[in-house]
Design a protein around this motif. Structure first.
Motif, PDB file in Angstrom:
ATOM      1  N   PHE A 141      19.599 -72.417  12.979  1.00 18.26           N
ATOM      2  CA  PHE A 141      20.918 -72.684  13.514  1.00 18.26           C
ATOM      3  C   PHE A 141      21.824 -71.488  13.310  1.00 18.26           C
ATOM      4  O   PHE A 141      21.750 -70.779  12.319  1.00 18.26           O
ATOM      5  N   GLY A 142      22.701 -71.297  14.265  1.00 20.55           N
ATOM      6  CA  GLY A 142      23.676 -70.237  14.144  1.00 20.55           C
ATOM      7  C   GLY A 142      23.153 -68.888  14.574  1.00 20.55           C
ATOM      8  O   GLY A 142      23.811 -67.871  14.373  1.00 20.55           O
ATOM      9  N   GLN A 143      21.952 -68.822  15.173  1.00 17.57           N
ATOM     10  CA  GLN A 143      21.434 -67.554  15.647  1.00 17.57           C
ATOM     11  C   GLN A 143      22.017 -67.286  17.027  1.00 17.57           C
ATOM     12  O   GLN A 143      21.785 -68.024  17.975  1.00 17.57           O
ATOM     13  N   THR A 144      22.743 -66.208  17.144  1.00 22.17           N
ATOM     14  CA  THR A 144      23.521 -65.964  18.350  1.00 22.17           C
ATOM     15  C   THR A 144      22.654 -65.672  19.562  1.00 22.17           C
ATOM     16  O   THR A 144      23.107 -65.805  20.690  1.00 22.17           O
ATOM     17  N   GLN A 145      21.384 -65.280  19.363  1.00 24.09           N
ATOM     18  CA  GLN A 145      20.577 -64.942  20.517  1.00 24.09           C
ATOM     19  C   GLN A 145      20.138 -66.167  21.303  1.00 24.09           C
ATOM     20  O   GLN A 145      19.656 -66.054  22.411  1.00 24.09           O
ATOM     21  N   HIS A 146      20.289 -67.365  20.735  1.00 24.38           N
ATOM     22  CA  HIS A 146      19.885 -68.567  21.435  1.00 24.38           C
ATOM     23  C   HIS A 146      21.009 -69.041  22.349  1.00 24.38           C
ATOM     24  O   HIS A 146      22.156 -69.127  21.939  1.00 24.38           O
ATOM     25  N   GLN A 147      20.660 -69.377  23.561  1.00 19.38           N
ATOM     26  CA  GLN A 147      21.631 -69.889  24.505  1.00 19.38           C
ATOM     27  C   GLN A 147      21.862 -71.373  24.233  1.00 19.38           C
ATOM     28  O   GLN A 147      21.008 -72.052  23.667  1.00 19.38           O
ATOM     29  N   PRO A 148      23.035 -71.925  24.647  1.00 14.00           N
ATOM     30  CA  PRO A 148      23.334 -73.334  24.382  1.00 14.00           C
ATOM     31  C   PRO A 148      22.283 -74.283  24.939  1.00 14.00           C
ATOM     32  O   PRO A 148      22.064 -75.353  24.401  1.00 14.00           O
ATOM     33  N   GLU A 149      21.622 -73.884  26.058  1.00 19.53           N
ATOM     34  CA  GLU A 149      20.647 -74.775  26.667  1.00 19.53           C
ATOM     35  C   GLU A 149      19.261 -74.649  26.042  1.00 19.53           C
ATOM     36  O   GLU A 149      18.320 -75.312  26.463  1.00 19.53           O
ATOM     37  N   SER A 150      19.100 -73.791  25.045  1.00 26.13           N
ATOM     38  CA  SER A 150      17.800 -73.626  24.406  1.00 26.13           C
ATOM     39  C   SER A 150      17.461 -74.856  23.573  1.00 26.13           C
ATOM     40  O   SER A 150      18.327 -75.657  23.218  1.00 26.13           O
ATOM     41  N   PHE A 151      16.184 -74.986  23.241  1.00 27.37           N
ATOM     42  CA  PHE A 151      15.755 -76.115  22.429  1.00 27.37           C
ATOM     43  C   PHE A 151      16.370 -76.039  21.036  1.00 27.37           C
ATOM     44  O   PHE A 151      16.772 -77.052  20.469  1.00 27.37           O
ATOM     45  N   ASP A 152      16.449 -74.830  20.485  1.00 24.25           N
ATOM     46  CA  ASP A 152      17.085 -74.673  19.174  1.00 24.25           C
ATOM     47  C   ASP A 152      18.537 -75.135  19.212  1.00 24.25           C
ATOM     48  O   ASP A 152      19.033 -75.756  18.273  1.00 24.25           O
ATOM     49  N   ALA A 192      13.492 -80.266  29.623  1.00 23.69           N
ATOM     50  CA  ALA A 192      12.217 -79.808  30.210  1.00 23.69           C
ATOM     51  C   ALA A 192      11.215 -79.535  29.092  1.00 23.69           C
ATOM     52  O   ALA A 192      10.936 -78.382  28.738  1.00 23.69           O
ATOM     53  N   ALA A 193      10.645 -80.596  28.553  1.00 24.27           N
ATOM     54  CA  ALA A 193       9.767 -80.473  27.387  1.00 24.27           C
ATOM     55  C   ALA A 193       8.470 -79.741  27.703  1.00 24.27           C
ATOM     56  O   ALA A 193       7.843 -79.167  26.802  1.00 24.27           O
ATOM     57  N   ALA A 194       8.051 -79.747  28.958  1.00 19.23           N
ATOM     58  CA  ALA A 194       6.780 -79.110  29.320  1.00 19.23           C
ATOM     59  C   ALA A 194       6.801 -77.601  29.075  1.00 19.23           C
ATOM     60  O   ALA A 194       5.749 -76.975  28.937  1.00 19.23           O
ATOM     61  N   LYS A 195       7.987 -77.021  29.006  1.00 16.53           N
ATOM     62  CA  LYS A 195       8.107 -75.577  28.824  1.00 16.53           C
ATOM     63  C   LYS A 195       8.151 -75.166  27.351  1.00 16.53           C
ATOM     64  O   LYS A 195       8.215 -73.980  27.040  1.00 16.53           O
ATOM     65  N   LEU A 196       8.118 -76.130  26.457  1.00 14.19           N
ATOM     66  CA  LEU A 196       8.228 -75.830  25.029  1.00 14.19           C
ATOM     67  C   LEU A 196       6.924 -75.279  24.468  1.00 14.19           C
ATOM     68  O   LEU A 196       5.838 -75.563  24.977  1.00 14.19           O
ATOM     69  N   SER A 197       7.051 -74.524  23.388  1.00 12.13           N
ATOM     70  CA  SER A 197       5.871 -74.065  22.660  1.00 12.13           C
ATOM     71  C   SER A 197       5.227 -75.267  21.972  1.00 12.13           C
ATOM     72  O   SER A 197       5.874 -76.312  21.806  1.00 12.13           O
ATOM     73  N   PRO A 198       3.970 -75.161  21.552  1.00 10.88           N
ATOM     74  CA  PRO A 198       3.327 -76.296  20.864  1.00 10.88           C
ATOM     75  C   PRO A 198       4.107 -76.766  19.638  1.00 10.88           C
ATOM     76  O   PRO A 198       4.206 -77.974  19.387  1.00 10.88           O
ATOM     77  N   GLU A 199       4.657 -75.819  18.879  1.00 13.71           N
ATOM     78  CA  GLU A 199       5.414 -76.195  17.682  1.00 13.71           C
ATOM     79  C   GLU A 199       6.689 -76.953  18.058  1.00 13.71           C
ATOM     80  O   GLU A 199       7.017 -77.987  17.459  1.00 13.71           O
ATOM     81  N   ASP A 200       7.419 -76.437  19.052  1.00 14.82           N
ATOM     82  CA  ASP A 200       8.647 -77.105  19.476  1.00 14.82           C
ATOM     83  C   ASP A 200       8.341 -78.447  20.137  1.00 14.82           C
ATOM     84  O   ASP A 200       9.111 -79.402  20.005  1.00 14.82           O
ATOM     85  N   LYS A 201       7.219 -78.522  20.836  1.00  9.26           N
ATOM     86  CA  LYS A 201       6.850 -79.790  21.483  1.00  9.26           C
ATOM     87  C   LYS A 201       6.565 -80.861  20.432  1.00  9.26           C
ATOM     88  O   LYS A 201       6.907 -82.047  20.623  1.00  9.26           O
ATOM     89  N   LEU A 202       5.972 -80.463  19.311  1.00 13.66           N
ATOM     90  CA  LEU A 202       5.731 -81.417  18.230  1.00 13.66           C
ATOM     91  C   LEU A 202       7.057 -81.919  17.664  1.00 13.66           C
ATOM     92  O   LEU A 202       7.231 -83.124  17.436  1.00 13.66           O
ATOM     93  N   THR A 203       7.998 -81.001  17.440  1.00 11.72           N
ATOM     94  CA  THR A 203       9.329 -81.396  16.972  1.00 11.72           C
ATOM     95  C   THR A 203       9.991 -82.336  17.967  1.00 11.72           C
ATOM     96  O   THR A 203      10.571 -83.360  17.596  1.00 11.72           O
ATOM     97  N   TYR A 204       9.880 -81.995  19.228  1.00  6.00           N
ATOM     98  CA  TYR A 204      10.446 -82.820  20.300  1.00  6.00           C
ATOM     99  C   TYR A 204       9.862 -84.233  20.270  1.00  6.00           C
ATOM    100  O   TYR A 204      10.599 -85.230  20.329  1.00  6.00           O
ATOM    101  N   ASP A 205       8.548 -84.333  20.159  1.00  7.48           N
ATOM    102  CA  ASP A 205       7.885 -85.641  20.167  1.00  7.48           C
ATOM    103  C   ASP A 205       8.289 -86.481  18.959  1.00  7.48           C
ATOM    104  O   ASP A 205       8.498 -87.696  19.075  1.00  7.48           O
ATOM    105  N   ILE A 206       8.398 -85.845  17.788  1.00  7.94           N
ATOM    106  CA  ILE A 206       8.778 -86.575  16.572  1.00  7.94           C
ATOM    107  C   ILE A 206      10.187 -87.149  16.709  1.00  7.94           C
ATOM    108  O   ILE A 206      10.433 -88.327  16.426  1.00  7.94           O
ATOM    109  N   LEU A 207      11.117 -86.313  17.152  1.00  3.37           N
ATOM    110  CA  LEU A 207      12.505 -86.763  17.266  1.00  3.37           C
ATOM    111  C   LEU A 207      12.663 -87.834  18.339  1.00  3.37           C
ATOM    112  O   LEU A 207      13.386 -88.817  18.152  1.00  3.37           O
TER     113      LEU A 207
END
Length: 204
Positions: free
Chosen positions: A31-42, A104-119
């Motif tokens: 969190f708080g990393q400026t390189q991430h855009q608001p629409e990013s998964f992070d 758009a969960a299909a575009k996530l990395s495997p690690e982010d997709k796991l986080t997505y599925d858990i939440l």
């Protein structure tokens, strides 16, 4: 009744695990990393974490995320247990689930997709439990667990901390009043906790 209690017990565990995951993401510096855009998964996860924790001072205290970006711990407040608070929490949960469903969960990395599925699974499970809210006994148990939990986690390093601690404790009567009102409302509807649960509460 045992099945219902087990359902709430399991859901409480999954909610705790989801909160732990969000806290770990905060602590890990996502969190708080400026390189991430608001629409990013992070960015989406950051908003979910802040929305989950910002109105829950006791959880902020427990996980020591009192002063991360977007969260400011109030040392004089306790977590609300009113019906209005629970309804607001459910509305937030529904909003977060809607955002996950539209992502758009299909575009996530495997690690982010796991986080997505858990939440997503956690929020969906909590949504189902809310339908049977009158059978939930978690808030009763939270009162019996509160004294050691709060005393063991509240930082008292100065006179000001001690004063804030006393102010916060003065709010405990409001928590109890909310639970008593809920017990009375449920009793009028014919919902009374099982004797097994009452024995457990008295001896905990």
């Amino acid at each position: 009744m045992n099945l219902v209690r087990q359902m709430f017990k399991n859901t409480r565990l999954t909610i705790l695990l989801a909160v732990v995951l969000l806290v770990l993401l905060i602590a890990g510096g996502l969190f708080g990393q400026t390189q991430h855009q608001p629409e990013s998964f992070d960015g989406l996860i950051q908003k979910m974490a802040v929305d989950t924790l910002k109105s829950d001072p006791e959880t902020q205290l427990y996980f020591d995320v009192k002063n991360v970006e977007g969260i400011r711990w109030d040392p004089t407040k306790l977590t609300d247990l009113s019906d209005a608070d629970y309804e607001l929490l459910n509305d937030k949960r529904n909003d977060l689930l809607k955002k996950l469903n539209n992502y758009a969960a299909a575009k996530l990395s495997p690690e982010d997709k796991l986080t997505y599925d858990i939440l997503k699974w956690d929020l969906s499970a909590a949504q189902q439990v809310y339908k049977y809210w009158d059978l939930n006994t978690n808030d009763y148990l939270s009162l019996t667990n509160f004294p050691p939990y709060f005393a063991n986690n509240y930082p008292i390093r100065s006179q000001a901390d001690a004063k804030n601690y006393i102010v916060a404790l003065n709010g405990f009567s409001d928590k109890v009043a909310h639970v008593i009102n809920r017990i009375q409302d449920r009793r009028e509807k014919g919902t009374v906790p099982a004797s097994e649960f009452l024995k457990e509460m008295l001896t905990s």
